[in-house]
Design an enzyme around this catalytic site. Structure first.
Site, mmCIF file in Angstrom:
data_model
loop_
_atom_site.group_PDB
_atom_site.id
_atom_site.type_symbol
_atom_site.label_atom_id
_atom_site.label_comp_id
_atom_site.label_asym_id
_atom_site.label_seq_id
_atom_site.Cartn_x
_atom_site.Cartn_y
_atom_site.Cartn_z
ATOM 1 N N THR A 85 -4.430 8.297 -5.179
ATOM 2 C CA THR A 85 -4.165 8.536 -3.683
ATOM 3 C C THR A 85 -3.093 9.489 -3.361
ATOM 4 O O THR A 85 -3.618 10.499 -2.468
ATOM 5 C CB THR A 85 -4.121 7.271 -2.894
ATOM 6 O OG1 THR A 85 -5.398 6.391 -3.364
ATOM 7 C CG2 THR A 85 -4.359 7.592 -1.531
ATOM 8 N N GLU A 100 0.731 -1.099 -0.086
ATOM 9 C CA GLU A 100 0.013 0.051 0.021
ATOM 10 C C GLU A 100 0.852 1.376 0.088
ATOM 11 O O GLU A 100 0.369 2.297 -0.854
ATOM 12 C CB GLU A 100 -0.913 -0.065 1.123
ATOM 13 C CG GLU A 100 -1.630 1.087 1.358
ATOM 14 C CD GLU A 100 -3.000 1.154 0.665
ATOM 15 O OE1 GLU A 100 -2.698 1.217 -0.574
ATOM 16 O OE2 GLU A 100 -4.069 1.238 0.948
HETATM 17 N N1 HSE Z 1 -7.292 7.120 4.029
HETATM 18 C C1 HSE Z 1 -6.571 7.180 2.597
HETATM 19 C C2 HSE Z 1 -6.852 8.658 2.149
HETATM 20 C C3 HSE Z 1 -7.576 5.987 1.973
HETATM 21 O O1 HSE Z 1 -7.731 9.175 2.431
HETATM 22 O O2 HSE Z 1 -6.039 9.079 1.534
HETATM 23 C C4 HSE Z 1 -7.019 6.151 0.491
HETATM 24 O O3 HSE Z 1 -7.475 5.031 -0.291
#
Ligand code: HSE
Length: 307
Positions: free
Chosen positions: A181, A128
């Site tokens: 992201t 990830e």
């Molecule tokens: N918590 C992360 C974000 C999730 O909001 O950037 C990304 O999939």
């Protein structure tokens, strides 16, 4: 046993107020990963279906996560992976977490389960981290273990699960635009005011209490976000219209799924959930975007062995 096929689900992270903290798994979409033991020590991405993924094992989240797992258990075993995705990377549904979780879960099984599923989390997070340039576990935990997860602490990693009401359903709305992201993370404010922080942590308490008590009124009020939603919603075509439609059709909690562009909407009533779908379809037809709608209950299994 030399070959295994694993299913690892998609997931919804943040859930409104729980940035990098809340995440739940959904049913019906995710990665199918077939893993074969090799006679050499190589990690090989044999084939990817459903999306174009890197073939280079140093750039593929599945092999990156498996490499860190094998290093930890001191193994030089080799494996080949065929990854079939039923949803796209960059959709906000935890694509890299599904691939990394399923691959490490499957390899751990082929190795005779030296580690418990929960103990696989740090290795899955390596995959990830490569994909999103950030260590976050809010997709990884549900993809691996299922259920609704809370990342209470990152250092040390400490995750607990919260029960969810049996009749809670979720509608996933995915307009086909890609949001990376890493780029969505870069949009977030670097500092928070005390009033904003106060709102956010009050809503976090509201979501958890609502899930324990099946209080849908409280859930609806508490699934809100003053940190990420205001800056990220601009990346999502039709966001405000969808939010209004959900509100008018009985949604008990709506927000961006992870870093978007997918959105999630909780429902208690299946008819209300079904009745809003044609309206969302008509909206995106008008906006000229492909759309995926998916309905699910909360998935409590996480990664599972299919064969
Ligand atoms: N918590 C992360 C974000 C999730 O909001 O950037 C990304 O999939």
């Amino acid at each position: 046993m030399d070959q295994i096929t694993v299913f690892s689900p998609a997931s919804v992270a943040n859930v409104g107020c729980g940035y990098d903290t809340f995440g739940f798994a959904i049913e019906g979409i995710g990665d199918f990963i077939t893993i074969c033991k090799r006679s050499d020590d190589q990690l090989v991405i044999e084939q990817s279906k459903g999306a174009i993924l890197p073939n280079n094992p140093k750039e593929n989240v599945a092999s990156i996560a498996v490499e860190s797992y094998l290093k930890h258990i001191n193994s030089n075993a080799g494996f080949s992976f065929t990854i079939t995705k039923s949803f796209k990377p960059g959709s906000g549904l935890g694509s890299s977490a599904s691939s990394a979780a399923g691959a490490v879960f499957g390899v751990n099984h082929l190795m005779g389960n030296p580690l418990s599923t929960r103990d696989l989390l740090p290795f899955v997070m390596e995959g990830e981290a490569f994909a999103s340039k950030s260590y976050h576990a809010d997709n990884v935990a549900p993809a691996l273990m299922g259920g609704f997860n809370v990342v209470r602490s990152y250092e040390p990693l400490d995750i607990f699960q919260v029960p969810t009401p049996n009749d809670l359903r979720v509608l996933i709305i995915f307009p086909d635009v890609e949001v990376k992201t890493s780029e969505a993370k870069a949009l977030l404010p670097k500092t928070l005011s005390i009033p904003d922080a106060r709102n956010q942590w009050a809503n976090v308490a509201g979501v958890i209490s609502a899930l324990y008590s099946s209080d849908y009124n409280l859930l609806k009020k508490s699934v809100s976000d003053v940190i990420a939603e205001p800056v990220r919603k601009k990346l999502i075509p039709g966001y405000e219209e969808v939010k209004r439609m959900m509100c008018e059709h009985g949604s008990v909690g709506f927000n961006i799924s992870g870093s978007g562009p997918s959105m999630f909407s909780f429902f208690r009533n299946e008819q209300e959930m079904e009745s809003v779908k044609p309206k969302v379809q008509a909206l995106y037809q008008k906006l000229g975007h492909e759309l995926m709608l998916h309905t699910s209950k909360i998935n409590h299994h996480g990664s599972i062995i299919i064969s």
